[in-house]
Motif scaffolding. Structure first.
Motif, PDB file in Angstrom:
ATOM      1  N   UNK A 240       7.197 -10.692  -9.981  1.00  0.00           N
ATOM      2  CA  UNK A 240       6.653 -10.597 -11.338  1.00  0.00           C
ATOM      3  C   UNK A 240       7.653  -9.994 -12.325  1.00  0.00           C
TER       4      UNK A 240
ATOM      5  N   UNK B 205      -5.453  -3.282  -4.101  1.00  0.00           N
ATOM      6  CA  UNK B 205      -4.507  -2.354  -4.726  1.00  0.00           C
ATOM      7  C   UNK B 205      -4.228  -2.792  -6.165  1.00  0.00           C
TER       8      UNK B 205
ATOM      9  N   UNK C 298      -1.588  -2.643  -9.080  1.00  0.00           N
ATOM     10  CA  UNK C 298      -0.152  -2.400  -9.209  1.00  0.00           C
ATOM     11  C   UNK C 298       0.308  -2.742 -10.618  1.00  0.00           C
ATOM     12  N   UNK C 299       1.484  -2.282 -10.972  1.00  0.00           N
ATOM     13  CA  UNK C 299       2.016  -2.649 -12.276  1.00  0.00           C
ATOM     14  C   UNK C 299       3.180  -1.778 -12.692  1.00  0.00           C
ATOM     15  N   UNK C 300       3.458  -1.785 -13.975  1.00  0.00           N
ATOM     16  CA  UNK C 300       4.495  -0.916 -14.526  1.00  0.00           C
ATOM     17  C   UNK C 300       4.238  -0.710 -16.014  1.00  0.00           C
TER      18      UNK C 300
ATOM     19  N   UNK D  21      -4.028   7.371  -3.041  1.00  0.00           N
ATOM     20  CA  UNK D  21      -2.713   6.735  -3.101  1.00  0.00           C
ATOM     21  C   UNK D  21      -1.620   7.725  -2.733  1.00  0.00           C
TER      22      UNK D  21
ATOM     23  N   UNK E 155       5.861  -1.767  -5.267  1.00  0.00           N
ATOM     24  CA  UNK E 155       6.921  -1.257  -6.156  1.00  0.00           C
ATOM     25  C   UNK E 155       8.111  -0.731  -5.352  1.00  0.00           C
TER      26      UNK E 155
ATOM     27  N   UNK F  81      -4.322  -6.831  -6.561  1.00  0.00           N
ATOM     28  CA  UNK F  81      -4.025  -7.893  -5.597  1.00  0.00           C
ATOM     29  C   UNK F  81      -5.152  -8.045  -4.577  1.00  0.00           C
TER      30      UNK F  81
ATOM     31  N   UNK G 218       4.769  -7.836   0.527  1.00  0.00           N
ATOM     32  CA  UNK G 218       4.221  -7.137  -0.639  1.00  0.00           C
ATOM     33  C   UNK G 218       5.329  -6.770  -1.640  1.00  0.00           C
TER      34      UNK G 218
ATOM     35  N   UNK H 288      -2.074  -5.455 -12.441  1.00  0.00           N
ATOM     36  CA  UNK H 288      -2.903  -6.461 -11.778  1.00  0.00           C
ATOM     37  C   UNK H 288      -3.455  -5.866 -10.482  1.00  0.00           C
TER      38      UNK H 288
ATOM     39  N   UNK I  39       4.354   6.332 -10.621  1.00  0.00           N
ATOM     40  CA  UNK I  39       3.102   7.089 -10.657  1.00  0.00           C
ATOM     41  C   UNK I  39       2.172   6.556  -9.576  1.00  0.00           C
ATOM     42  N   UNK I  40       1.566   7.481  -8.820  1.00  0.00           N
ATOM     43  CA  UNK I  40       0.592   7.159  -7.787  1.00  0.00           C
ATOM     44  C   UNK I  40      -0.753   7.654  -8.289  1.00  0.00           C
ATOM     45  N   UNK I  41      -1.667   6.720  -8.487  1.00  0.00           N
ATOM     46  CA  UNK I  41      -2.900   7.027  -9.213  1.00  0.00           C
ATOM     47  C   UNK I  41      -4.048   7.344  -8.268  1.00  0.00           C
TER      48      UNK I  41
ATOM     49  N   UNK J   6       5.503  -8.210  -5.542  1.00  0.00           N
ATOM     50  CA  UNK J   6       5.607  -7.313  -6.707  1.00  0.00           C
ATOM     51  C   UNK J   6       6.841  -7.653  -7.542  1.00  0.00           C
TER      52      UNK J   6
ATOM     53  N   UNK K  67       0.969   2.425  -9.003  1.00  0.00           N
ATOM     54  CA  UNK K  67       0.263   1.949  -7.813  1.00  0.00           C
ATOM     55  C   UNK K  67      -1.023   2.753  -7.659  1.00  0.00           C
TER      56      UNK K  67
END
Lengths: 433, 433
Positions: B101, A115, A117-119, B355, B366, A111, B94, A109, B349-351, B98, A394
């Motif tokens: 969820x 940013x 974010x997810x997994x 980041x 996270x 925010x 934050x 998602x 993972x930092x995309x 996170x 992220x």
């Protein structure tokens, strides 16, 4: 005789605390022996496995015969009677259907800062399954360990099972085949755990090892933990039955004996608000103990660790059960769903007298590998989650970094981590150029 | 100098395998000392805590002053500058958003046999959080451990933090207050872990202990595991950056140094398809190492464990990264999302180059408690899941038992568990009466 307690007694709290604190397991200290075995397998690989299998299982193997061939498996499983095969297949199908619902979902998602974010969840690549030999070699446990791994998407599933004197259990092999096990090795003990964790010339290493075993296997799993993942270290089985006065005492007695017959250290506890039911169940247990095939195991378990507790009402029963945090909890009461709502710690709940715990051991669908020794306070039974792992994600945009980056820089400086702060500052500076 | 590898070199595979297998941590064997400390706390409770805190932290306490009073906390946190407080609050908000969820859902359904199946999640009742003293006392780690527990619904959250010579870190206390920690004790080391696991006169025992610590703390957590739950045993931090030729070498260098400055045993690895980028990043790292505050830590880390690997293409970079299974993975490439799809093992993972990993340490959302030492192959970072546990549910109707009970009975008999079979048979017989 089992312990008899009544919450009305003055010394109840003391006696209940003693019951909770009692140690049922005598773990022999085999750690040094196990350390030696692991070192041997790491140093000599297959040769160590061959030597140790000859020593412990009286079985002469070669690196080529460590693994069951497809033809051997085929020949052995062909001997399984049709009704047993059908029962295993029904169990496998139900366990698969239940565990398929456990697959966790990926999420992503964006925010309000911009940013994303997810997994993501990914399966363990290779898992190893330990199956004991001899009396405790249960085909149902093969299904309960292997199916969650396959549902999770584990590609390679290697099973080890000792075959003392060369005797293999056809049902165990059939269960492995039904569950989708890829490789089966006729080795056991600490040496098998070491082979799975570190690999040998013949056996590729795995990433996670699950399955029950004796003190040597448990000590070996503790030792390889970190190098690979392991499941919990299982203790002796337990059941707690909460029953009201409107029950068939024979049903309750048999459910209590289902745990007791596993192990002399197993524990069966009855909590009831009916003194008459307590008495009737105890009489029924004694009756069955006269003829039960495993009375030499179930008898000592019941007499040494069994307990019958009479309570004033069902809320008290729930409160006591939550302190026990039992592996298996049967609610043989008029409204089991309402009572279950109040349970905060239990591995598995069996709702109503029509749900004997034995259903959960085989064909119910939920896993029968469950937290013992009060560990349901902080852990769960085996599931698909044991064979997947989460990678967090992220992604910042320049705008997102402008929004939250300064706070990161502030915290980095407060923690005296200069490079952390500079890595954020270097990017923020670009935005201001 | 860090290791320089190129996949084009003939000995690459050997060198890469050596890099993977290298042991970075020297764990001193403190197990006997720790066993003694735990036994002392179990035997003497508060008195042992007072003595050990005087010995190790040069601080004289009484059972009454083991715990920080509200007034003390108030006075200490009042000294925190406003911008630091605001940064902590942003981070907390934050992290909370996170982790909210991650709350898993209960499930219940009735299948075609008529059996109602499902599971329920419940929080751990009480959790203990270990926070190191001195240099590694990070307020961000307090947030990362405490917030998932609070989100999970843990009622009681007890924190321990040593205060050598009586010096407390106001930011750590503020983070604890923001995160909702209920009790804070000024104790540390193996004695604090023992107090959380077994309780003393002053400190009630908890069910789960998380948080990083030194070798004594790690050994104590291993020892109390089983009595309580623990999180992973963290090893030195790691980062792997996959970068293409289109990057600012300073950004990459600072990201590598962000890990290196944590610990002399930390590891920073760059994989790139651009030999020019490799060279530029190395030069930049050397430049920053001349002035970095923590150069005495970051320098040895980079020189002893750093690695720069030049690959023929990004698919090779992914394949190598998956073998490393890094704790932190930065994808500084044109299409980081596409590359991330191919990653099978990584903690976080930092995309994209915008980041930096440091964002994830503080304010990304996270968790920054992540699997080290290649354990991302089989485990995940800290999450809400570490503070909840699942109870499975099963409820049979008479019809459901008639449908699947006979298979359970067959399997029970095949496993020589007579009482299991009888417990099903007794109910089936009633149906036939």
């Amino acid at each position: 005789m089992p312990v008899f307690l009544n919450t009305a007694d003055a010394d109840f709290e003391t006696a209940f605390a003693a019951l909770l604190g009692a140690k049922r397991e005598d773990s022999p200290d085999v750690d040094n022996v196990v350390a030696g075995i692991i070192a041997d397998v790491r140093a000599r690989g297959d040769a160590a496995l061959v030597d140790l299998t000859q020593k412990f299982d009286r079985l002469v193997l070669t690196p080529e015969t460590l693994r069951f061939s497809e033809e051997e498996i085929e020949a052995l499983v062909a001997a399984v009677p049709a009704h047993e095969r059908a029962a295993l297949e029904l169990a496998a199908e139900r366990i698969r259907a239940y565990h398929a619902r456990q697959m966790p979902e990926d999420a992503q998602w964006t925010d309000e800062s911009g940013a994303t974010l997810g997994w993501r969840w990914t399966p363990v690549s290779a898992a190893g399954l330990y199956v004991p030999g001899g009396l405790a070699s249960y085909p149902s446990s093969v299904l309960m360990n292997a199916i969650p791994a396959k549902v999770a998407g584990v590609e390679r599933l290697a099973m080890v099972v000792p075959t003392p004197d060369g005797v293999a259990n056809p049902l165990v092999l059939l269960a492995a085949r039904i569950a989708g096990v890829s490789e089966i090795y006729r080795i056991g003990g600490a040496q098998a755990v070491a082979a799975l964790a570190y690999g040998t010339e013949t056996i590729a290493p795995v990433d996670k090892i699950t399955g029950p075993g004796n003190a040597f296997v448990a000590a070996a799993k503790r030792r390889v933990f970190g190098k690979v993942g392991i499941d919990m270290i299982a203790g002796p089985s337990e059941i707690l039955v909460i029953a009201d006065g409107d029950n068939d005492p024979d049903w309750i007695a048999l459910d209590l004996l289902s745990q007791a017959e596993h192990d002399e250290s197993a524990q069966s506890i009855l909590i009831t608000d009916s003194p008459a039911m307590a008495k009737a169940v105890v009489a029924s247990v004694e009756k069955y103990l006269e003829t039960l095939e495993r009375r030499a195991i179930a008898g000592p378990s019941w007499r040494d660790y069994g307990a019958v507790i009479v309570v004033e009402d069902m809320d008290r029963a729930v409160a006591l059960s939550n302190r026990v945090a039992p592996e298996h909890l049967e609610l043989c009461v008029a409204d089991p769903d309402a009572l279950a709502e109040k349970i905060t710690h239990a591995g598995a709940i069996f709702l109503g007298a029509w749900t004997p715990e034995a259903i959960g051991d085989y064909v119910g669908g939920p896993n029968h590998v469950l937290p013992t020794a009060r560990s349901a306070r902080f852990s769960s039974g085996l599931s698909v989650m044991d064979f997947v792992k989460r990678t967090t994600l992220a992604k910042m945009t320049p705008a997102a970094l402008r929004s939250i980056g300064p706070a990161a820089e502030t915290l980095a400086i407060s923690e005296s981590l200069e490079a952390h702060g500079l890595s954020v500052r270097a990017r923020l500076s670009r935005l201001n150029e």
